[in-house]
Scaffold this motif. Structure first.
Motif, short mmCIF file in Angstrom:
data_model
loop_
_atom_site.label_atom_id
_atom_site.label_comp_id
_atom_site.label_asym_id
_atom_site.label_seq_id
_atom_site.Cartn_x
_atom_site.Cartn_y
_atom_site.Cartn_z
N VAL A 1 12.76 25.44 24.77
CA VAL A 1 13.36 24.15 24.49
C VAL A 1 12.87 23.56 23.15
O VAL A 1 13.53 22.74 22.52
N LEU A 2 11.71 24.03 22.71
CA LEU A 2 11.10 23.46 21.51
C LEU A 2 11.79 23.89 20.22
O LEU A 2 11.83 23.14 19.25
N VAL A 3 12.33 25.12 20.24
CA VAL A 3 12.69 25.75 18.97
C VAL A 3 13.62 24.92 18.06
O VAL A 3 13.27 24.66 16.91
N PRO A 4 14.79 24.46 18.56
CA PRO A 4 15.67 23.77 17.61
C PRO A 4 15.07 22.49 17.04
O PRO A 4 15.45 22.06 15.95
N LEU A 5 14.16 21.89 17.75
CA LEU A 5 13.63 20.61 17.28
C LEU A 5 12.19 20.74 16.78
O LEU A 5 11.46 19.76 16.69
N LEU A 6 11.85 21.98 16.42
CA LEU A 6 10.46 22.24 16.03
C LEU A 6 10.00 21.36 14.85
O LEU A 6 8.90 20.83 14.86
N LYS A 7 10.90 21.18 13.90
CA LYS A 7 10.52 20.42 12.71
C LYS A 7 10.19 18.97 13.09
O LYS A 7 9.21 18.40 12.62
N LEU A 8 11.00 18.42 13.99
CA LEU A 8 10.77 17.04 14.43
C LEU A 8 9.42 16.93 15.15
O LEU A 8 8.64 16.01 14.91
N ILE A 9 9.16 17.91 16.01
CA ILE A 9 7.92 17.89 16.77
C ILE A 9 6.72 17.99 15.83
O ILE A 9 5.76 17.22 15.93
N VAL A 10 6.81 18.92 14.88
CA VAL A 10 5.70 19.10 13.94
C VAL A 10 5.48 17.81 13.15
O VAL A 10 4.34 17.34 13.00
N VAL B 1 17.14 14.34 21.57
CA VAL B 1 15.68 14.44 21.58
C VAL B 1 15.11 14.44 23.00
O VAL B 1 13.94 14.77 23.19
N ALA B 2 15.95 14.10 23.99
CA ALA B 2 15.43 13.96 25.35
C ALA B 2 14.76 15.24 25.86
O ALA B 2 13.74 15.18 26.54
N GLY B 3 15.29 16.38 25.46
CA GLY B 3 14.76 17.65 25.95
C GLY B 3 13.30 17.87 25.57
O GLY B 3 12.56 18.53 26.29
N VAL B 4 12.92 17.32 24.43
CA VAL B 4 11.53 17.52 23.99
C VAL B 4 10.73 16.23 24.07
O VAL B 4 9.64 16.13 23.52
N ASP B 5 11.29 15.24 24.77
CA ASP B 5 10.60 13.94 24.73
C ASP B 5 9.17 14.00 25.26
O ASP B 5 8.28 13.32 24.76
N ARG B 6 8.97 14.81 26.27
CA ARG B 6 7.61 14.88 26.84
C ARG B 6 6.59 15.32 25.77
O ARG B 6 5.48 14.80 25.70
N ILE B 7 7.00 16.30 24.97
CA ILE B 7 6.09 16.82 23.93
C ILE B 7 5.82 15.72 22.89
O ILE B 7 4.70 15.58 22.41
N LEU B 8 6.87 14.98 22.54
CA LEU B 8 6.69 13.89 21.58
C LEU B 8 5.87 12.77 22.20
O LEU B 8 5.03 12.14 21.55
N ASP B 9 6.10 12.53 23.49
CA ASP B 9 5.42 11.45 24.20
C ASP B 9 3.91 11.70 24.29
O ASP B 9 3.11 10.77 24.26
#
Ligand code: ASP
Length: 411
Positions: free
Chosen positions: A211-220, A367-375
Motif C-alpha cells: 500500500v505504501l508504494v504509490p505514495l512513498l514520496k509523500l510518506i518520506v 491518502v487514507a490508505g497510508v494515513d496510519r503511517i503518516l499518523d
C-alpha cells in the motif's frame, strides 16, 4: 517508575515494537489472523486513557494551587500559547515548503473510486470559547472534555491557593492524588511493551507494505518534515533549556513510543506528563502545558496539513499561489487546534482546508490508505511539541530543575 535490574522499560518497548513489526510481516504468511493482536493493543490504549482525567485534574489543581502569584499563571499561559502558535506555524510552513520543493503529487493519478470524505464545518470562535467553560464539571470529566477540565482545575487550584490554611486538607488531598496517579501511570506503563507489540503487529499486518508504494514520496516527505522540525526547532529550544537532544530522547522515549504505536496523543498524555516532570519541568507549568498542548497543539498534524494540501492540489491540477498557501497556513493553525488526539482525526480535519481552497474531498480517499503511517509521524511530533513547550516555558520561568527526576525516583 520502578528501577529494575534487567532491561529498562524504553528498551522493552523498543523490542516490543521491533518484534511487532516482524510478527505483523510474518502473520499473513502463516495464516495467522491479525485480529488476534487487536485486543492486546486496545487494552493498552484503554489503560492509558483511563489515567488521563484523574491525572490531569489532580496535577493541574495541585499545580495551580502551588502558584501563589496569580499573574504567574497568566504569564505561563501566554508564553505557552505563543510557543504553541509559533511551533504550529513553523510546522505547517515546513510541510508547504517541502511539497513546493519536491512536488509529491506531480505525475500521480490515483483512482479514488467512489470514496469521498464528508466535509467538516469549522465551529465559530464564539462557540469554541463558550465551550471552554463547563456547565457541569462532573459531566466534563465523564466525557473527558479536556479544555473544560483544564478550565475548572485551574479555577479550583487558584481558589485553593487563595483559601490558604483553611483549605489545606483539600490541597494536600490533590497533591496526594497527583502522586497516586503518577504511580498508577508507572504501573500501567509496565504493560506498554506488550501493548506496543500488539499495536505494531496489527498495523503492519493490516496495512501490508504494498500500500505504501504509490505514495512513498509523500510518506518520506512527512517523515523528513518531522525530523527537520525536531532538529531545527525543538532541539534548539531544548538545548536552550539545558537539555541535550540525547537526554531528551532518552527521558521522553516512553511517550514517544506510545504515540508512535497508538497514533493517539491522548494515549501518550499521562506518560508525557510524568516524563517531562522527571526531566526537570515544573509541575505548575507542565500540568498546564501538557494537557492543553495535547488538546490544541498539533505540530505534526500541521506539517501533514501543509504537505497534503499541496500534494492534493497537484494531483487535481489546482494552482496554489503564495497567498493561498498563506491562508492554508492560517487555516492549519485552526484546524490543528480542532484536531483531537485520536487516530486519524487530522485526516478528518484537513477537509476544512480542502473545502476552503477548493480541493475535491476525494483527495482524502487518496491518502487514507497510508494515513496510519503518516499518523505515526504526526502523533509523535504532536506529543514532542507539547513536551518541548513545557520544558522551554519552565526554563523561561526559571523553574527548570533536572534534579527533580532523582527526587521523584527517591520517593
Ligand atoms: N492522531 C493524531 C494525534 O493523536 C492526530 C491526527 O490525526 O493528526 O495526535
Amino acid at each position: 517508575m520502578a528501577k529494575n535490574k534487567g532491561l529498562g522499560l524504553p528498551a522493552q518497548m523498543g523490542i516490543g515494537m521491533i518484534l511487532g513489526v516482524i510478527a505483523g510481516l510474518i502473520a499473513p504468511y502463516v495464516s495467522f489472523d491479525a485480529q488476534w493482536f487487536r485486543p492486546f493493543g486496545q487494552l493498552f490504549i484503554n489503560l492509558v486513557r483511563m489515567l488521563v482525567v484523574p491525572l490531569v485534574f489532580a496535577t493541574l489543581v495541585a499545580g495551580a494551587a502551588s502558584v501563589s502569584d496569580i499573574s504567574r499563571l497568566g504569564r505561563v499561559a501566554v508564553k505557552t500559547l505563543l510557543f504553541f502558535f509559533i511551533g504550529t506555524g513553523i510546522a505547517c510552513a515546513f510541510g508547504l515548503a517541502l511539497a513546493d520543493i519536491f512536488h509529491p503529487g506531480l505525475g500521480l493519478t490515483i483512482d479514488t473510486g467512489a470514496a469521498a470524505a464528508k466535509e467538516v464545518e469549522p465551529p465559530s470562535l464564539v462557540t469554541v470559547l463558550m465551550n471552554i467553560v463547563p456547565v457541569n464539571p462532573m459531566d466534563s470529566m465523564a466525557k473527558g472534555a479536556m479544555l473544560q477540565i483544564i478550565f475548572f482545575a485551574i479555577a479550583m487550584g487558584f481558589s485553593l491557593s487563595m483559601c490558604g490554611e483553611k483549605a489545606k486538607a483539600v490541597t494536600d488531598f490533590f497533591n496526594g492524588l497527583a502522586e497516586v496517579m503518577i504511580k498508577m501511570t508507572g504501573i500501567v506503563m509496565l504493560y506498554a511493551p506488550i501493548g506496543v507489540f500488539a499495536l505494531m503487529a496489527f498495523t503492519v499486518a493490516a496495512q501490508g507494505l504494498a500500500v505504501l508504494v504509490p505514495l512513498l514520496k509523500l510518506i518520506v516527505l512527512m517523515y523528513v518534515g518531522s525530523i527537520l522540525l525536531i532538529i531545527l526547532f525543538y532541539f534548539p529550544c531544548l538545548k536552550y533549556s539545558g537539555i541535550s537532544p540525547k537526554t531528551f530522547l532518552k527521558g521522553f522515549s516512553e511517550p514517544l513510543m506510545t504515540a508512535f504505536s497508538t497514533c493517539s496523543s491522548a494515549a501518550a498524555l499521562s506518560s508525557s506528563l510524568v516524563s517531562v516532570e522527571r526531566m526537570g519541568a515544573s509541575r505548575s507549568v507542565s500540568s498546564f502545558a501538557i494537557p492543553l498542548g495535547n488538546t490544541i497543539n498539533m505540530d505534526g498534524t500541521a506539517i501533514y496539513m501543509g504537505l497534503v494540501t499541496i500534494f492534493a492540489a497537484e494531483i487535481f491540477g489546482i494552482p496554489m499561489p503564495f497567498n493561498t498557501q498563506v491562508s492554508v497556513l492560517l487555516m492549519a493553525l485552526l484546524a490543528s487546534i480542532g484536531t483531537i488526539g485520536v487516530p486519524g482525526s487530522g485526516m478528518i480535519m484537513i477537509t476544512m482546508i480542502f473545502t476552503q481552497v477548493g480541493i475535491p474531498l476525494e483527495a482524502v480517499a487518496i491518502v487514507a490508505g497510508v494515513d496510519r503511517i503518516l499518523d505515526m509521524a504526526r502523533t509523535t511530533v504532536n506529543v514532542m511539541g507539547d513536551a518541548t513547550a513545557a520544558i522551554f516555558v519552565s526554563k523561561l520561568e526559571n523553574d527548570f530543575d533536572p534534579a527533580r527526576g532523582a527526587a521523584m525516583d527517591d520517593e
